[in-house]
Design a protein around this motif. Structure first.
Motif, PDB file in Angstrom:
ATOM      1  N   PRO A  19       0.795  -1.243   0.000  1.00 58.77           N
ATOM      2  CA  PRO A  19       0.000   0.000   0.000  1.00 58.77           C
ATOM      3  C   PRO A  19       0.818   1.279   0.000  1.00 58.77           C
ATOM      4  CG  PRO A  19      -0.076  -1.081   2.155  1.00 58.77           C
ATOM      5  CD  PRO A  19       0.571  -2.045   1.212  1.00 58.77           C
ATOM      6  N   GLY A  20       2.082   1.228   0.393  1.00 59.78           N
ATOM      7  CA  GLY A  20       2.886   2.445   0.450  1.00 59.78           C
ATOM      8  C   GLY A  20       3.036   3.143  -0.885  1.00 59.78           C
ATOM      9  N   VAL A  21       3.016   2.385  -1.983  1.00 58.88           N
ATOM     10  CA  VAL A  21       3.209   2.993  -3.299  1.00 58.88           C
ATOM     11  C   VAL A  21       2.006   3.844  -3.712  1.00 58.88           C
ATOM     12  CG1 VAL A  21       4.662   1.073  -4.009  1.00 58.88           C
ATOM     13  CG2 VAL A  21       2.228   1.015  -4.530  1.00 58.88           C
ATOM     14  N   GLY A  26       8.046  11.566  -3.430  1.00 56.43           N
ATOM     15  CA  GLY A  26       9.276  11.295  -4.170  1.00 56.43           C
ATOM     16  C   GLY A  26       9.018  10.721  -5.546  1.00 56.43           C
ATOM     17  N   ALA A  27       9.845   9.745  -5.922  1.00 62.81           N
ATOM     18  CA  ALA A  27       9.759   9.147  -7.255  1.00 62.81           C
ATOM     19  C   ALA A  27       8.436   8.422  -7.451  1.00 62.81           C
ATOM     20  CB  ALA A  27      10.926   8.184  -7.461  1.00 62.81           C
ATOM     21  N   GLU A  28       7.912   7.813  -6.376  1.00 65.42           N
ATOM     22  CA  GLU A  28       6.646   7.079  -6.491  1.00 65.42           C
ATOM     23  C   GLU A  28       5.491   8.028  -6.823  1.00 65.42           C
ATOM     24  OE1 GLU A  28       6.632   5.161  -2.709  1.00 65.42           O
ATOM     25  OE2 GLU A  28       7.595   3.357  -3.470  1.00 65.42           O
ATOM     26  N   TYR A  34       2.304  10.483 -13.564  1.00 67.87           N
ATOM     27  CA  TYR A  34       2.396  10.105 -14.985  1.00 67.87           C
ATOM     28  C   TYR A  34       1.249   9.176 -15.378  1.00 67.87           C
ATOM     29  CZ  TYR A  34       4.113   7.861 -19.230  1.00 67.87           C
ATOM     30  OH  TYR A  34       4.224   7.373 -20.515  1.00 67.87           O
ATOM     31  N   LEU A  35       0.971   8.211 -14.511  1.00 66.77           N
ATOM     32  CA  LEU A  35      -0.080   7.242 -14.826  1.00 66.77           C
ATOM     33  C   LEU A  35      -1.463   7.884 -14.822  1.00 66.77           C
ATOM     34  CD1 LEU A  35       1.193   4.215 -12.693  1.00 66.77           C
ATOM     35  CD2 LEU A  35       1.380   4.513 -15.181  1.00 66.77           C
ATOM     36  N   ILE A  36      -1.701   8.788 -13.864  1.00 62.41           N
ATOM     37  CA  ILE A  36      -3.014   9.445 -13.784  1.00 62.41           C
ATOM     38  C   ILE A  36      -3.195  10.446 -14.924  1.00 62.41           C
ATOM     39  CG2 ILE A  36      -4.412  11.053 -12.428  1.00 62.41           C
ATOM     40  CD1 ILE A  36      -4.489   8.224 -11.351  1.00 62.41           C
ATOM     41  N   ASP A  37      -2.174  11.249 -15.165  1.00 63.17           N
ATOM     42  CA  ASP A  37      -2.289  12.271 -16.214  1.00 63.17           C
ATOM     43  C   ASP A  37      -2.485  11.644 -17.598  1.00 63.17           C
ATOM     44  OD1 ASP A  37      -2.036  14.226 -14.329  1.00 63.17           O
ATOM     45  OD2 ASP A  37       0.084  14.648 -14.741  1.00 63.17           O
ATOM     46  N   ASN A  38      -1.944  10.450 -17.790  1.00 59.80           N
ATOM     47  CA  ASN A  38      -2.092   9.765 -19.075  1.00 59.80           C
ATOM     48  C   ASN A  38      -3.248   8.764 -19.074  1.00 59.80           C
ATOM     49  OD1 ASN A  38       0.385  10.483 -20.994  1.00 59.80           O
ATOM     50  ND2 ASN A  38       1.159  10.354 -18.880  1.00 59.80           N
ATOM     51  N   GLU A 123      -5.919  16.852  -7.690  1.00 61.69           N
ATOM     52  CA  GLU A 123      -6.070  17.843  -6.625  1.00 61.69           C
ATOM     53  C   GLU A 123      -5.683  17.280  -5.255  1.00 61.69           C
ATOM     54  OE1 GLU A 123     -10.115  19.034  -6.873  1.00 61.69           O
ATOM     55  OE2 GLU A 123      -9.886  20.093  -8.791  1.00 61.69           O
ATOM     56  N   ASN A 124      -5.750  15.977  -5.119  1.00 63.84           N
ATOM     57  CA  ASN A 124      -5.389  15.316  -3.859  1.00 63.84           C
ATOM     58  C   ASN A 124      -3.938  14.864  -3.856  1.00 63.84           C
ATOM     59  OD1 ASN A 124      -5.994  14.378  -1.267  1.00 63.84           O
ATOM     60  ND2 ASN A 124      -6.539  12.339  -2.008  1.00 63.84           N
ATOM     61  N   GLY A 125      -3.114  15.489  -4.652  1.00 62.25           N
ATOM     62  CA  GLY A 125      -1.683  15.171  -4.657  1.00 62.25           C
ATOM     63  C   GLY A 125      -1.361  13.834  -5.264  1.00 62.25           C
ATOM     64  N   TYR A 126      -2.210  13.362  -6.153  1.00 59.49           N
ATOM     65  CA  TYR A 126      -2.043  12.067  -6.823  1.00 59.49           C
ATOM     66  C   TYR A 126      -1.978  10.903  -5.824  1.00 59.49           C
ATOM     67  CZ  TYR A 126      -1.188  14.875 -10.966  1.00 59.49           C
ATOM     68  OH  TYR A 126      -1.327  15.783 -12.003  1.00 59.49           O
ATOM     69  N   ASN A 127      -2.689  11.096  -4.756  1.00 59.88           N
ATOM     70  CA  ASN A 127      -2.828  10.029  -3.767  1.00 59.88           C
ATOM     71  C   ASN A 127      -3.904   9.068  -4.272  1.00 59.88           C
ATOM     72  OD1 ASN A 127      -3.550   8.404  -1.560  1.00 59.88           O
ATOM     73  ND2 ASN A 127      -3.294  10.051  -0.082  1.00 59.88           N
ATOM     74  N   ILE A 128      -3.556   7.808  -4.432  1.00 60.21           N
ATOM     75  CA  ILE A 128      -4.532   6.831  -4.940  1.00 60.21           C
ATOM     76  C   ILE A 128      -4.820   5.741  -3.914  1.00 60.21           C
ATOM     77  CG2 ILE A 128      -4.030   7.264  -7.383  1.00 60.21           C
ATOM     78  CD1 ILE A 128      -2.277   4.759  -7.385  1.00 60.21           C
ATOM     79  N   ALA A 129      -4.649   6.060  -2.635  1.00 60.41           N
ATOM     80  CA  ALA A 129      -5.022   5.116  -1.585  1.00 60.41           C
ATOM     81  C   ALA A 129      -6.542   4.988  -1.555  1.00 60.41           C
ATOM     82  CB  ALA A 129      -4.502   5.582  -0.234  1.00 60.41           C
TER      83      ALA A 129
END
Length: 235
Positions: A19-21, A26-28, A34-38, A123-129
């Motif tokens: 779940p950390g990813v 950072g890089a994650e 990249y994955l969300i924007d595309n 808007e949520n900082g690309y948090n996908i939890a």
């Protein structure tokens, strides 16, 4: 990223991750962006804990797809969909069917699934939890405040009543203690007079009971006299 590079245009990839990813920076975070924007992330599925040997951590599945029907990501919270078997949790067929039906329908299901537009994720900082988007069911018992206050008032009243009873018992015991002490003192005094009378009788003296205050005709014909009658009798 390696799997995505080999993914066909109409292909789908399911990746089991820790779940950390889903929320670390950072890089994650850059990879998630990249994955969300595309629009490559089709769904994120939160699995129950303790499914795999070697770890008890609750893992997740990230589903990648290059050809999507919408510009949104589906979040499924399947963390409670399991049965304990032996020393591990297990996904039974009915659990798997529920997850698959939600994945196929791609619709909101209260406390289980939610379709979120990618702009909201950005808007949520690309948090996908999953927990950031699917609200878990509140299992806490609903409390009636009025009933609770009434019960507290009843307990306080009962406590005050018991305290008054205890105070009365203590006061009664203290009174009995003082009375007993007085009786012991009087008994000790009477015991000394009775001893003097007994000693007098042992020496041969003849007299009435000292408690009656009588004066004998003859007392203590030996070398000592009764303390009661020492001054009242001849030597």
């Amino acid at each position: 990223m390696h799997i995505l590079s080999w993914l066909a245009v109409d292909g789908t990839a399911a990746i089991v991750e820790f779940p950390g990813v889903l929320y670390r920076g950072g890089a994650e975070q850059k990879i998630r962006q990249y994955l969300i924007d595309n629009n490559y992330i089709d769904a994120v599925i939160q699995l129950p804990p303790d499914l795999f040997f070697g770890t008890t951590i609750a893992t997740c599945i990230i589903v990648l797809r290059k050809s999507k029907r919408d510009n949104a990501t589906l979040f499924i919270d399947a963390s409670a969909e399991f049965t304990r078997g032996g020393n591990k949790n297990k996904l039974l067929p009915e659990h798997q069917r529920k997850i698959l039906d939600a994945f196929t329908a791609r619709e909101d299901v209260e406390h289980f699934a939610r379709l979120v537009h990618n702009e909201k994720i950005a808007e949520n900082g690309y948090n996908i939890a999953v927990s950031s988007y699917v609200e878990q069911k509140d299992e806490r018992e609903e409390v009636d405040i009025k009933a609770l206050n009434a019960e507290i008032a009843r307990i306080v009243s009962r406590q005050s009543e018991l305290r008054n009873r205890i105070d009365a018992i203590v006061a009664e015991l203290e009174g009995e203690g003082e009375e007993s002490l007085t009786q012991r003192r009087e008994g000790a005094k009477g015991g000394r007079n009775a001893t003097e009378e007994t000693r007098c009788e042992k020496k041969g003296g003849i007299h009435h009971s000292i408690f009656g205050g009588g004066i004998p005709d003859l007392c203590c014909r030996h070398e000592w006299r009764c303390a009661k009658h020492r001054d009242a009798l001849p030597g």
